[in-house]
Design an enzyme around this catalytic site. Structure first.
Site, PDB file in Angstrom:
ATOM      1  NE  ARG A  21     -19.474   8.738  -7.619  1.00 50.04           N
ATOM      2  CZ  ARG A  21     -19.374  10.191  -7.654  1.00 50.04           C
ATOM      3  NH1 ARG A  21     -18.416  10.665  -8.370  1.00 50.04           N
ATOM      4  NH2 ARG A  21     -20.237  10.598  -6.995  1.00 50.04           N
TER       5      ARG A  21
ATOM      6  CB  CYS B 266      -9.751  14.209  21.766  1.00 56.21           C
ATOM      7  SG  CYS B 266      -9.681  14.105  19.854  1.00 56.21           S
TER       8      CYS B 266
ATOM      9  CD  GLU C 189     -17.791   3.515 -11.161  1.00 55.21           C
ATOM     10  OE1 GLU C 189     -17.944   5.048 -11.628  1.00 55.21           O
ATOM     11  OE2 GLU C 189     -17.661   3.914 -12.826  1.00 55.21           O
ATOM     12  CB  SER C 190     -21.387   3.791  -6.411  1.00 59.40           C
ATOM     13  OG  SER C 190     -22.288   3.179  -5.754  1.00 59.40           O
TER      14      SER C 190
ATOM     15  CB  ILE D 240     -24.722   3.456   0.063  1.00 58.55           C
ATOM     16  CG1 ILE D 240     -24.994   5.209   0.478  1.00 58.55           C
ATOM     17  CG2 ILE D 240     -26.186   2.520   0.063  1.00 58.55           C
ATOM     18  CD1 ILE D 240     -25.650   5.658   0.921  1.00 58.55           C
TER      19      ILE D 240
ATOM     20  CE  LYS E  80     -25.176   4.546  -8.223  1.00 60.44           C
ATOM     21  NZ  LYS E  80     -24.812   3.864  -7.814  1.00 60.44           N
TER      22      LYS E  80
ATOM     23  CB  SER F 193     -22.575   7.500  -0.219  1.00 60.54           C
ATOM     24  OG  SER F 193     -22.617   7.774  -1.399  1.00 60.54           O
TER      25      SER F 193
ATOM     26  CD  GLU G  45      -2.692   2.011   0.684  1.00 59.40           C
ATOM     27  OE1 GLU G  45      -3.228   1.022  -0.208  1.00 59.40           O
ATOM     28  OE2 GLU G  45      -2.335   2.596  -0.200  1.00 59.40           O
TER      29      GLU G  45
ATOM     30  CG  HIS H 232     -25.557   1.140  -3.619  1.00 56.43           C
ATOM     31  ND1 HIS H 232     -26.145   2.461  -3.927  1.00 56.43           N
ATOM     32  CD2 HIS H 232     -24.553   0.860  -3.651  1.00 56.43           C
ATOM     33  CE1 HIS H 232     -25.344   3.186  -3.904  1.00 56.43           C
ATOM     34  NE2 HIS H 232     -24.794   3.183  -2.997  1.00 56.43           N
TER      35      HIS H 232
END
Lengths: 479, 481
Positions: free
Chosen positions: B310, B441, B336-337, B47, B249, B45, B31, B49
């Protein structure tokens, strides 16, 4: 430091609990004790009492309360000593996590700390003195990247004044609130370059004396009607884009200015910290951000009192103290008689703040002897004497004459300390020194290392840089 | 010699690593950033889906449905937040009802369960704060939300527990064929492996081009978001989508699993793969368009804004598999989404491919489950007491906004892969995630990291590399940074 003292006296049921051991909480506790309440507990989340004053190492505190000019830690120490003298128990390192108001009028406080774990404390009356927090960059919707180097001014103040660490070397300060102005000077004195202070309004909300002593003394530009419209840098901040704003505070295209910096400090407003207050079911006043209180600072007949910055943001700590005294006295009254007297003291409105507006008084002298900040004019008469007008007291005249002929300043800074709790000890000069000698003072103290115990007033260095001023500790650090 | 090198420790790389760790192999994840989930996985998001949106027959549709069905069970095994709050695709008065019906039909063809079009009254009952201007909605009961960081961290920790090695700060510069496999070069090291998996997000095309001539182009499409205070968190219960247009979307409004409210994303096609900055136009679009879905947008309750990119492949679908000219090299690209939803299924698919290319026995004693770091904020009184009894550091509150204790932060610093940065701590235990955004903090967290890892505070970073928090000590002149 008084943790043990607090523990011995800890009871699970008290008459009065004070949430927060900053200036408001301490003054409220002392006032309630002086009104005869002997069963008080102060809960403080930090490792020591004093709250935000511990990191406000600059001077200018206490002119109303003590009739002398103190630094934040000195002001706090006076109240800490009163707390000790009255043997008021305090729980340190203790975070209150919940407040509950019962139908029979009692209140339960849930708190946590390392020594006792989860605590449940029942109190007859409560004083809320949790203070406020700063509005962060995220809430300002400043576009751009999110690298390291973006802090609120108060967070930077903690790094510099308590931890002895520099949050950056080249800073732009966004917003000209007092903490931002104070940090402009602090960063400069500690070796950083402050590029400018950018204020979105066409005036500064900071005190005039701070504009003079923190910006003008160090030639730091104050850009009014200016805001930050972009932040650059992937890992660490590399620069910002500033732009002028119109009357609706919208950036004006074409007025952009690129500024190189590694740090952006936000001083863009304070928000009363009322998450716990809401748990009691108290109503909030949208104009102050604090709870709605009746006469006598009480939340609708609950026996819960609020004071200090949790109630509304104050400009000077002396007002916080005054208001907190009322809260403590009223809580005492409520505990004894179940009601408040007709003349119960309440809300301390901030006096209209003497703010800085451009164009006005540029050729005049603003007195910085006290927060009144009198705007004066001074002129030299034929006989060589100086005629001063506009001052409310004789201090103003002396000040105007000195400011015209040879301006002097009290220097506040830190020296390194080998303590378990903090890395920086706050210090000040024992008297004012000529403005031009400030860098010499800083150089003279830069190599100093001290070891605890150190108390307020201890001489750290005699006759610094031949100015005749001693360097005094303004903090008490015992371990 | 590794058996498999996975390039990229986002949700896709972590999921592949976790699935591959069922097989008895040596697996290395490289990475370029200093933690997992540093790319699109940290800015999306969140989400899960339902799967009504993807084109039938596409890989997006296939893995969306598979992933969506797996996610809840996975959330129990790996102990990350998941909440099936349901989604609503809103149709405004005068909007194109045919489109909504088309979406319903598409969802049914994709195999999404429980879809129905609901009318105004029912919509108001489900979602009292929905805008008056909405006439109907497609109700997607299988729609859900999760925490994309904690999902990725859970996958990575479970992979690590099963022997996967993670190396951070290793940006792949070149890949060469060598013998039966590949040699992967980073700035400081070379790693040999039989197989290479490309899960490099927006950079997947560059990695792909190091070994294959088959065309691939990943276009970064930026999405900007605003996150709101928890005070606004119960404004909506469902995820509110707009009717999709050719532009995407649209701006959605959703509660998060942690009780915040979130609005976004924009969809801006860019060329710069590092442009994760927000813009004035983008943020005003999020707040403006978002306001169309609900009665009142809590504009003043924004606590932060952010942007993600994305990884949009030019042809619009996921690319999963071996290019013809690069045997032993597997792309998991263009994710992507609905990539977050699909990630668990992509992990399985890639691990099956690896097994086919190079069969090995399954690992003995594969650890199926992982426990999350304890969370005081969500614990009952009895659980809190038990944690504190075992370690009093759980009674020392460090982050007041999110109620995060020293115990949780120290635990995060002892996990593998480790959270060695302020952002790493923030994503694992939420210190600094609240309304003051770390103002209170962050110095305390910094001190804890330094203490626990035996470092000087000066060495602590926000997110690794040169993201230093501090720049020297007081009165230190000519500091080098």
């Amino acid at each position: 430091m008084d943790d043990r003292r607090g523990r011995c006296a800890l009871k699970r049921k008290v008459q009065l609990a004070v949430i927060g051991g900053g200036p408001a909480g301490l003054a409220a506790a002392v006032a309630a004790r002086e009104k005869g309440i002997d069963d008080i507990l102060v809960l403080e989340r930090d490792m020591r009492l004093g709250g935000i004053l511990n990191q406000c190492i600059h001077n200018g505190f206490g002119l109303h309360t003590f009739r002398e000019e103190l630094t934040g830690p000195e002001y706090a120490q006076r109240y800490i000593e009163m707390i000790h003298r009255h043997q008021i128990p305090c729980l340190l390192n203790t975070m209150v996590t919940d407040l509950h108001y019962h139908a029979d009028g009692t209140k339960t406080i849930t708190a946590m700390n390392r020594k006792e774990g989860i605590l449940s404390i029942e109190a007859k009356a409560l004083v809320l003195a949790m203070g406020c927090r700063e509005r962060p960059r995220g809430a300002m919707n400043t576009p751009g990247f999110r690298p390291a180097g973006i802090y609120t001014a108060g967070t930077a103040q903690l790094y510099v004044n308590i931890m002895g660490q520099m949050p950056g070397r080249k800073a732009v300060i966004v917003g000209s609130g007092d903490i931002g102005l104070i940090m402009a000077r602090r960063m400069t004195l500690e070796g950083a370059k402050v590029q400018m202070v950018a204020e979105i309004m066409n005036y500064s909300g900071g005190l005039k004396r701070n504009i003079i002593q923190c910006l003008q003394d160090f030639d730091i530009p104050l850009l009014l009607s200016t805001t930050v419209v972009d932040i650059k840098g992937k890992e660490r901040v590399e620069g910002v884009t500033l732009a002028r704003v119109d009357e609706r505070l919208k950036p004006i295209p074409g007025t952009e200015q690129e500024v190189e910096c590694d740090t952006v400090l936000y001083s863009t407003g304070l928000i009363p910290e009322n998450e716990l207050t809401r748990k009691l079911g108290a109503g909030m006043d949208p104009s102050t951000g604090g709870p709605v209180v009746s006469r006598g600072l009480e939340i609708k007949g609950m026996g819960v009192f609020a004071c200090g910055n949790v109630l509304h943001v104050h400009d000077i700590v002396d007002h916080v103290t005054q208001e907190a005294c009322h809260a403590g006295e009223n809580a005492a009254e409520w505990i004894r008689y179940g009601s408040l007297p007709e003349d119960a003291g309440g809300f301390i409105e901030s006096a209209e703040k003497n703010v800085y507006r451009p164009g006005e008084a540029e050729d005049r002298i603003t007195c910085i002897r006290c927060p009144n900040g009198c705007g004066m004019t001074a002129s030299r008469e034929k006989d060589g004497s100086i005629l001063v007008s506009g001052n409310l007291c004789p201090k103003g005249k002396d000040y105007a004459i000195q400011e015209l002929t040879d301006p002097h300043r009290t220097v506040t800074s830190t020296v390194r300390i080998e303590s378990r709790e903090v890395a920086a000890l706050p210090v000040k000069t024992s008297r004012e020194v000529a403005k031009g000698r400030i860098p010499d003072i800083i150089r003279a103290i830069s190599g100093i290392r001290v070891k605890p115990p150190v108390r307020v007033g201890d001489v750290i260095l005699k006759d610094a840089a031949g100015t005749g001023a001693d360097i005094l500790s303004t903090g008490t650090i015992l371990l | 010699m590794e058996d498999v090198i996975i390039i990229g420790a986002g949700v896709v790389g972590a999921s592949i690593a976790r699935e591959l760790s069922r097989q008895d192999r040596r697996i290395l994840v490289l990475e370029k950033n200093w933690d997992v989930a540093e790319g699109a996985s940290k800015a999306n998001s969140g989400i899960v889906h339902g799967g009504h949106d993807a084109l039938p027959g596409s890989l997006k549709a296939k893995y969306n449905i598979l992933g969506s069905r797996k996610m809840e069970a996975l959330s129990r095994k790996l102990d990350f937040p998941y909440s099936r709050n349901g989604s609503l695709v809103l149709l405004p008065f005068g909007g194109d009802r045919e489109k909504l019906k088309e979406l319903l039909a598409r969802g049914i063809r994709n195999g999404v369960e429980g879809l129905e079009i609901i009318e105004r009254e029912q919509l108001r009952m489900l979602e009292p704060n929905v805008s008056e201007s909405m006439e109907a909605a497609l109700f997607v009961p299988s729609g859900a939300i999760t925490d994309p960081f904690l999902l990725t961290i859970a996958l990575a920790e479970n992979a690590a527990a099963n022997g996967v090695e993670f190396r951070f700060g290793e940006e792949v510069r070149a890949i060469q064929r060598s013998g039966e496999g590949y040699c992967v070069e980073t700035e400081n090291s070379r790693f040999d492996a039989k197989l290479v998996v490309n899960a490099a997000g927006v950079y997947a095309d560059r990695i792909h081009a190091m070994v294959s001539r088959e065309p691939m182009e990943i276009i970064p499409v930026r999405g900007q978001y605003c996150l709101f205070d928890k005070e606004a968190g119960d404004l909506v219960k469902h995820t509110l989508f707009r009717l999709p247009t050719e532009k995407g979307k649209g701006i959605l409004i959703t509660p998060t699993v942690h009780g915040n409210l979130m609005a976004g994303p924009t969809a801006e096609t860019l060329s710069d793969k590092e442009a994760v900055n927000t813009t004035a136009e983008g943020l005003s679009e999020v707040l403006g368009k978002g306001a169309e879905s609900i009665r009142e947008m809590p504009q003043k309750k924004v606590i932060t804004s952010f942007a993600g990119l994305r990884a949009h492949e030019r042809n619009g679908d996921f690319i999963i598999g071996q290019p013809a000219d690069a045997p032993g090299f597997i792309d998991a690209a263009g994710i992507e989404s609905p990539g977050l939803t699909a990630a668990p299924a992509i992990g399985e698919a890639v691990s099956e491919m690896v097994m086919q290319i190079c069969p090995v026995p399954l690992r003995q004693g594969f650890i199926h489950t992982r426990k999350s770091i304890p969370c005081m904020a969500l614990s009952s009184d009895a659980e809190r007491k038990a944690l504190i009894d075992a370690d009093p550091a759980y009674a020392n509150v460090i982050c007041r906004c999110e109620l995060v204790t020293e115990g949780e932060i120290r635990e995060a610093l002892r996990r593998v892969p480790r959270a060695g940065t302020l952002d790493g701590i923030k994503r694992r235990v939420r210190a600094g995630m609240g309304r003051c955004q770390g103002g209170f903090c962050s110095p305390r967290v910094l001190n804890l990291i330094a203490q626990e890892l035996g470092l000087d505070p000066q060495e602590i970073t926000k997110c690794g590399g040169g993201s230093w928090i501090l720049m020297g000590r007081n009165k230190e002149e000519g500091h080098g940074r």
